[in-house]
Design a protein around this motif. Structure first.
Motif, short mmCIF file in Angstrom:
data_model
loop_
_atom_site.label_atom_id
_atom_site.label_comp_id
_atom_site.label_asym_id
_atom_site.label_seq_id
_atom_site.Cartn_x
_atom_site.Cartn_y
_atom_site.Cartn_z
N HIS A 110 36.36 27.49 43.22
CA HIS A 110 37.77 27.83 43.41
C HIS A 110 37.96 29.17 42.70
CE1 HIS A 110 42.06 27.38 41.81
NE2 HIS A 110 42.15 27.74 43.08
N PHE A 111 38.42 30.18 43.41
CA PHE A 111 38.54 31.53 42.88
C PHE A 111 39.97 32.02 43.06
CE2 PHE A 111 38.61 36.09 43.80
CZ PHE A 111 38.05 36.60 42.63
N TYR A 112 40.52 32.61 42.03
CA TYR A 112 41.80 33.27 42.19
C TYR A 112 41.87 34.50 41.30
CZ TYR A 112 43.34 30.72 37.97
OH TYR A 112 43.45 30.20 36.71
N LYS A 113 42.77 35.42 41.69
CA LYS A 113 43.00 36.61 40.86
C LYS A 113 44.49 36.88 40.80
CE LYS A 113 41.82 39.96 44.44
NZ LYS A 113 40.96 41.07 44.78
N ASP A 114 44.89 37.46 39.67
CA ASP A 114 46.28 37.78 39.42
C ASP A 114 46.39 39.14 38.76
OD1 ASP A 114 47.61 35.35 40.26
OD2 ASP A 114 46.72 34.38 38.51
N ASN A 115 47.48 39.83 39.01
CA ASN A 115 47.83 41.02 38.24
C ASN A 115 48.58 40.53 37.01
OD1 ASN A 115 46.74 42.75 40.13
ND2 ASN A 115 48.67 42.96 41.24
N VAL A 116 48.26 41.10 35.84
CA VAL A 116 48.86 40.63 34.60
C VAL A 116 49.43 41.80 33.79
CG1 VAL A 116 47.39 38.58 34.43
CG2 VAL A 116 46.62 40.72 33.44
N ALA A 124 44.08 44.64 29.96
CA ALA A 124 43.61 44.28 31.31
C ALA A 124 44.79 44.27 32.27
CB ALA A 124 42.93 42.92 31.29
N GLU A 125 44.55 44.73 33.48
CA GLU A 125 45.59 44.71 34.50
C GLU A 125 45.38 43.59 35.52
OE1 GLU A 125 45.57 48.59 36.22
OE2 GLU A 125 46.45 49.52 34.44
N ARG A 126 44.17 43.06 35.59
CA ARG A 126 43.84 42.01 36.54
C ARG A 126 43.01 40.93 35.87
NH1 ARG A 126 42.00 45.57 40.81
NH2 ARG A 126 44.05 46.18 41.47
N VAL A 127 43.22 39.69 36.29
CA VAL A 127 42.43 38.56 35.80
C VAL A 127 41.80 37.87 37.00
CG1 VAL A 127 42.52 36.29 34.70
CG2 VAL A 127 43.86 38.17 33.76
#
Length: 188
Positions: A110-116, A124-127
């Protein structure tokens, strides 16, 4: 290949243009008559289901992300009957295969990415998060398939009869689409 069909149940809408599969394998056959052969194939497959992020999402949770996918990495085996059509000569020719594939999903991710906010995540700008060893996935799957081919080009269809999602883990989880349709190119 591309994913087709509806999700069985609500809460896991699929982005169909971003969901699909690729397969790398080996196929063997043995001639029975001029018109009939039997065979088997073994392969590695990676299927991705890209999940829509909307308010009705419940699978695998209700959290909305920038993007989210479920990956099924499997070893596959298939027994099939090949029906040859027309003259073949010294090449494969035209054919129809009817088969019964089985898969062992050795790894689901299960993979997800978020802007933070960089202030919260040390600049960091992305996780990006990858979850493995998913308890809601079924490791063994089976179904039926068909291939329509002309020499090295094959149009294939694979329909999964068994469930991919273990409903005993969470009975509200929907079942992901069962149909894959795609193109195979032989290297012979």
């Amino acid at each position: 290949g591309l994913v087709f069909g509806k999700t069985e149940g609500a809460g896991a809408d699929i982005n169909y243009g971003k969901s699909g599969s690729y397969v790398l394998g080996l196929r063997k056959k043995r001639k029975v008559t001029n018109a009939l052969a039997i065979g088997y194939d073994v392969s590695y497959s990676r299927t991705m289901f890209n999940l829509q992020q909307n308010s009705s999402k419940i699978f695998p949770d209700t959290v909305l992300h920038k993007s989210e996918s479920l990956f099924d990495n499997s070893f596959q085996g298939q027994l099939y009957l090949r029906f040859n059509v027309g003259k073949r000569g010294n090449h494969i020719g035209n054919f129809l295969d009817i088969g019964f594939p089985g898969d062992w999903g050795f790894e689901y991710r299960h993979f997800y990415k978020d802007n933070v906010d960089p202030a919260v995540y040390a600049g960091a700008e992305r996780v990006h998060v990858r979850n493995r060893k998913l308890v809601y996935s079924e490791p063994f799957k089976y179904g039926f398939g068909a291939r329509l081919g002309s020499n090295r080009y094959v149009l294939y269809m694979k329909y999964r009869i068994s469930n991919m999602i273990n409903s005993s883990f969470n009975s509200n989880y929907p079942e992901l689409p069962r149909l894959l349709v795609g193109l195979q190119v032989g290297l012979h």
